[in-house]
Design a protein around this motif. Structure first.
Motif, short mmCIF file in Angstrom:
data_model
loop_
_atom_site.label_atom_id
_atom_site.label_comp_id
_atom_site.label_asym_id
_atom_site.label_seq_id
_atom_site.Cartn_x
_atom_site.Cartn_y
_atom_site.Cartn_z
N MET A 171 0.59 -0.96 -1.62
CA MET A 171 0.15 0.15 -0.76
C MET A 171 1.37 0.80 -0.10
SD MET A 171 -2.70 0.01 2.28
CE MET A 171 -1.56 -0.38 3.60
N LEU A 172 1.32 2.12 -0.03
CA LEU A 172 2.43 2.83 0.63
C LEU A 172 2.06 3.15 2.06
CD1 LEU A 172 3.34 5.39 -2.19
CD2 LEU A 172 4.55 3.29 -1.60
N LEU A 173 3.05 3.10 2.96
CA LEU A 173 2.82 3.52 4.33
C LEU A 173 2.82 5.05 4.36
CD1 LEU A 173 5.17 0.87 5.96
CD2 LEU A 173 2.69 0.98 6.27
N LYS A 174 1.65 5.60 4.64
CA LYS A 174 1.45 7.04 4.52
C LYS A 174 2.32 7.82 5.51
CE LYS A 174 -2.35 10.14 5.54
NZ LYS A 174 -3.66 10.15 6.18
N ASN A 175 2.61 7.23 6.67
CA ASN A 175 3.30 7.97 7.74
C ASN A 175 4.79 7.66 7.86
OD1 ASN A 175 0.31 7.20 9.13
ND2 ASN A 175 0.89 9.34 9.03
N ILE A 176 5.31 6.85 6.92
CA ILE A 176 6.73 6.44 7.03
C ILE A 176 7.45 6.63 5.71
CG2 ILE A 176 8.32 4.57 7.65
CD1 ILE A 176 5.90 3.21 9.05
N SER A 177 8.55 7.37 5.73
CA SER A 177 9.37 7.48 4.53
C SER A 177 10.82 7.14 4.86
CB SER A 177 9.28 8.88 3.93
OG SER A 177 9.90 9.82 4.77
N VAL A 178 11.61 6.96 3.82
CA VAL A 178 13.05 6.78 3.94
C VAL A 178 13.72 7.89 3.14
CG1 VAL A 178 14.95 5.35 3.05
CG2 VAL A 178 13.16 4.29 4.41
N ASP A 179 14.73 8.54 3.71
CA ASP A 179 15.50 9.54 2.97
C ASP A 179 16.97 9.15 2.98
OD1 ASP A 179 13.81 11.69 1.96
OD2 ASP A 179 13.23 11.97 4.04
#
Lengths: 248, 248
Positions: A1-9
């Motif tokens: 499952m992916l965390l919908k509200n958190i990304s890494v750039d």
């Protein structure tokens, strides 16, 4: 499952001896849609893409980044997407800032944790992931149109790097293993965005005394061949213990 | 709606003239449960607390922090919880690191964006929110048992502050408006965790030339009254433009 509200750039900086460049990419929209449709893990992302098709037809460039999987730590994931998207391994990678304005991404709330990498492209072959449509180096002074707030993220990364290189020897990650004093000075000049006085610069560097003469000189250059130096990490660490203050 | 996977934690540093302290709190478990039960916004948090009652019976201390509301930017929310939980307003507050290990909070995945504040307690009356059971200053060298990874967060904040005070005049936020050179040196010593040579320290400070003599001296002290100085921010900024390098 992916965390919908958190990304890494990841802002990947590469120094080619003359310019500081940033690696940017564009995903293949058809393939991206196929992946998010077939993979249960991407369900949240799929819903977002399908309800907002303009996300897929946006042909501007972007930083290498992705939503964070539920079961992967941030630092580990920053390594994963850097190596997975570009083939770059064992690179200097550091978290520098988290971006969390409400409207930084249209459509929904996502905060992104920013990392930057420092590499010398001579030592790394870029490999594109199957999702990549295009991947290219861009001169930091001539960036293309970027998606979301990625321009702001790059500028923040550069400002962080600018502070960091003044007080820590991190800039050496951008240089080849053996470099001339001119290459070293050019690296500082492109990061700091200003010309440095050659005599003062060399005096500072020599006073800190952590460069080793390699005994070699440049080859195949149209001018008089300059001496090649190495950064002596062990000596630097010893000097710091003895009270050395690194300062450019 | 609250973002279930994203919180903000604030390390509030206060300098009392001798020691560097951190403000910690404990929520009232009964009231906390009441609030999360009555407020729709807290539904996700309520489910977590109710399925893991040990979260409520944990009497260790913690940093001031909370889950981020969907409609509030990170920086704004850091201000909100700092002032809402403590009454502190207009304080120096900066983001320093985001913590995102998978298991940093037991039970579920939550990343936390760390901020730290620098205050002098003389200028601020602490006000506790109704949710607070206890709130107290703790000497940085004698912390109590802390929940989650809050000890790690405090140590990271201190390390960040340590770097920052060497190269930027942020430490003045910890001092009273008028201070003695001894107070200034003590502030640096407790942050850096080392004794500084008094003559070298004063020489450095005087050479940078951004302190103003206030014309006043200490009162009610058992020893010879020392001169009181101010930090002249305008002069400092002018000096930086002219090439001053701040370095302690």
């Amino acid at each position: 499952m992916l965390l919908k509200n958190i990304s890494v750039d990841c802002v990947i900086f590469g120094f080619d001896g003359e310019r500081l460049n940033v690696l940017l990419w564009q995903a293949d929209p058809q393939l991206l849609l196929k992946v998010v449709r077939e993979n249960e893990d991407y369900e949240q992302v799929r819903i977002l893409y399908e309800s907002h098709p303009s996300l897929l037809t946006d042909y501007t460039w972007g930083l290498i980044g992705a939503h964070v999987p539920y079961e992967t730590g941030l630092d580990e994931f920053a390594q994963d997407i850097t190596s997975g998207s570009t083939g770059l391994r064992n690179v200097y990678l550091r978290q520098f800032q988290t971006f969390g304005d409400c409207n930084r991404v249209a459509y929904y709330r996502v905060i992104t944790v920013g990392y930057y990498a420092l590499i010398n492209p001579r030592y790394h072959d870029l490999q594109m992931s199957p999702l990549t449509r295009k991947m290219m180096w861009f001169d930091i002074d001539h960036l293309p149109r970027l998606c979301f707030d990625h321009e702001k993220i790059i500028i923040s990364a550069l400002n962080h790097l600018r502070e960091s290189v003044k007080y820590h020897p991190v800039g050496f990650h951008l240089l080849p293993e053996k470099f001339t004093l001119t290459e070293l000075q050019t690296m500082y000049e492109v990061i700091l965005g200003e010309k440095l006085d050659i005599r003062n610069f060399r005096k500072k560097i020599q006073k800190m005394d952590f460069l080793l003469e390699s005994g070699e000189k440049q080859v195949n250059v149209p001018h008089r061949a300059a001496r090649l130096y190495r950064f002596d990490k062990d000596k630097y660490e010893l000097l710091v213990k003895e009270g050395l203050t690194f300062r450019i």
